[in-house]
Enzyme design. Sequence first.
Site, PDB file in Angstrom:
ATOM      1  N   ASP A  10       1.773 123.694  11.075  1.00  0.00           N
ATOM      2  CA  ASP A  10       1.187 122.163  10.764  1.00  0.00           C
ATOM      3  C   ASP A  10       2.066 121.472  11.839  1.00  0.00           C
ATOM      4  O   ASP A  10       2.615 120.237  11.254  1.00  0.00           O
ATOM      5  CB  ASP A  10       1.743 121.949   9.394  1.00  0.00           C
ATOM      6  CG  ASP A  10       3.175 121.875   8.992  1.00  0.00           C
ATOM      7  OD1 ASP A  10       4.143 122.515   9.558  1.00  0.00           O
ATOM      8  OD2 ASP A  10       3.739 121.252   8.024  1.00  0.00           O
ATOM      9  N   ASP A  15       7.415 122.738  14.597  1.00  0.00           N
ATOM     10  CA  ASP A  15       6.321 123.819  14.552  1.00  0.00           C
ATOM     11  C   ASP A  15       6.142 123.900  16.292  1.00  0.00           C
ATOM     12  O   ASP A  15       5.807 124.931  16.756  1.00  0.00           O
ATOM     13  CB  ASP A  15       5.112 123.366  14.047  1.00  0.00           C
ATOM     14  CG  ASP A  15       5.308 123.442  12.526  1.00  0.00           C
ATOM     15  OD1 ASP A  15       4.729 124.027  11.729  1.00  0.00           O
ATOM     16  OD2 ASP A  15       5.815 122.084  12.172  1.00  0.00           O
ATOM     17  N   THR A 126       4.780 128.748   9.568  1.00  0.00           N
ATOM     18  CA  THR A 126       5.906 127.663   9.557  1.00  0.00           C
ATOM     19  C   THR A 126       5.255 126.261   8.996  1.00  0.00           C
ATOM     20  O   THR A 126       5.625 125.171   9.223  1.00  0.00           O
ATOM     21  CB  THR A 126       6.195 127.516  11.189  1.00  0.00           C
ATOM     22  OG1 THR A 126       5.052 127.066  11.846  1.00  0.00           O
ATOM     23  CG2 THR A 126       6.422 128.856  11.793  1.00  0.00           C
ATOM     24  N   PHE A 172      10.438 121.647   1.904  1.00  0.00           N
ATOM     25  CA  PHE A 172       9.051 121.257   2.043  1.00  0.00           C
ATOM     26  C   PHE A 172       7.894 122.149   1.902  1.00  0.00           C
ATOM     27  O   PHE A 172       7.077 121.810   1.251  1.00  0.00           O
ATOM     28  CB  PHE A 172       9.182 120.124   3.304  1.00  0.00           C
ATOM     29  CG  PHE A 172       7.661 119.587   3.639  1.00  0.00           C
ATOM     30  CD1 PHE A 172       7.260 118.578   3.140  1.00  0.00           C
ATOM     31  CD2 PHE A 172       6.838 120.334   4.454  1.00  0.00           C
ATOM     32  CE1 PHE A 172       5.963 117.850   3.172  1.00  0.00           C
ATOM     33  CE2 PHE A 172       5.526 119.698   4.800  1.00  0.00           C
ATOM     34  CZ  PHE A 172       5.180 118.569   4.136  1.00  0.00           C
ATOM     35  N   ASP A 243      11.431 126.116  12.028  1.00  0.00           N
ATOM     36  CA  ASP A 243      10.459 126.942  12.477  1.00  0.00           C
ATOM     37  C   ASP A 243      10.317 127.897  13.501  1.00  0.00           C
ATOM     38  O   ASP A 243      10.192 129.173  13.516  1.00  0.00           O
ATOM     39  CB  ASP A 243       9.125 126.060  12.714  1.00  0.00           C
ATOM     40  CG  ASP A 243       8.827 125.143  11.539  1.00  0.00           C
ATOM     41  OD1 ASP A 243       9.158 125.578  10.430  1.00  0.00           O
ATOM     42  OD2 ASP A 243       8.008 124.379  11.530  1.00  0.00           O
TER      43      ASP A 243
HETATM   44  C1  BDR Z   1       9.725 122.806   7.130  1.00  0.00           C
HETATM   45  O1  BDR Z   1       9.149 121.517   6.941  1.00  0.00           O
HETATM   46  C2  BDR Z   1       8.614 121.038   7.840  1.00  0.00           C
HETATM   47  O2  BDR Z   1       8.923 119.532   7.932  1.00  0.00           O
HETATM   48  C3  BDR Z   1       9.093 121.648   8.983  1.00  0.00           C
HETATM   49  O3  BDR Z   1       8.140 121.795  10.198  1.00  0.00           O
HETATM   50  C4  BDR Z   1       9.491 122.985   8.681  1.00  0.00           C
HETATM   51  O4  BDR Z   1       8.342 123.914   8.793  1.00  0.00           O
HETATM   52  C5  BDR Z   1      11.339 122.461   6.771  1.00  0.00           C
HETATM   53  O5  BDR Z   1      11.430 122.367   5.513  1.00  0.00           O
HETATM   54 CA    CA Z   2       6.417 123.353  10.099  1.00  0.00          CA
END
Ligand code: BDR
Ligand code: CA
Length: 319
Positions: A10, A15, A126, A172, A243
């Site tokens: 994403d 990433d 990721t 997240f 990631d």
């Molecule tokens: C994850 O959440 C996203 O903000 C980052 O890309 C990572 O995949 C970390 O919590």
């Molecule tokens: Ca990510």
Amino acid sequence: MAKKVILDVDTGVDDAVAVILALRSPELEVLGITTVTGNVDVEKATKNTLHVLELLNRTDVPVHPGARGPVTPGTWSVGERFHGAGGLGGVQVPEPSTRPRKEHAVDFIRRVVREEGPREVTLITTAPMTNAALSLLIEPDLAERLSAIVSMGGAFCTGRQGTGNSSPRSEFNVWFDPVAAKVVYNSGARVYAVGLDVTTRRDAAISRELYERLAESPDEVGRFVHAILGAYVDAVGYAPMHDPMAVASVILPDLLTFELLPVDVEICGELTRGETVADFRDFDAEVPRRRPNVHVAVDVDGPEFLRLLLDRVAGLELG
Ligand code: BDR
Ligand code: CA
């Protein structure tokens, strides 16, 4: 022989770094990249991914857009405030001249895993696991056919670092689509979870000093990484590399230590939506035990990770 992988992203600052690490690692053969809504909406994630591929001169790698939102019901908002406007730390990138493929991410994942044969392909996610969950729901046999699913996601409370970032208890990617994570964890696939327990370790993060060294990278790509990390390092003082660590765990299988544990996901807690609940209890015959289903990362060699990362993404040698 290189390991065949699909990256599900994403993009997103970290990433972008993960994509660079994967494509510059001869240990991996990237069969394609799928995108999903998470840090930013799927259109921006796709645009950012195409930009990174153009920077790397790797426009041969197909990019397949996927889910536009989570399978979990309810309201949601993307994580753009952490990743800057546009998702790349506020760095405005030009419209890519290449186009994403028409085939949906979920169809691409299912087709490629079938064509490559049993246990040939590792899916590295990721991002929220929406594309992975949809693929497994449409085709449950995929769990057996994949070599593994390696997911950056979760906060398993294996130490102080195991607390959440989106909430006190949730990370997240899982918080954004907890039902998807639940489907993936309970799919029967070999799942490896690289969560905040290891990715927030300070000895595995880009310190301000390392960030400043990136500015002097002889490599244009290294300088791009410097640019996109700027806003985060300015705000927080360092940058965790969530990631890229998931990608690194496939490149160097001994880099992380995993423990196979029973894990499930809280999907509707008032305070705990997206909590990844790992069962660390010692069991005896009296206590019914859930089947251990997720290999949870509990330790990482931070300095070794940074050596690999900085060498591959920026041509920098760490002592
Ligand atoms: C994850 O959440 C996203 O903000 C980052 O890309 C990572 O995949 C970390 O919590
Ligand atoms: Ca990510």
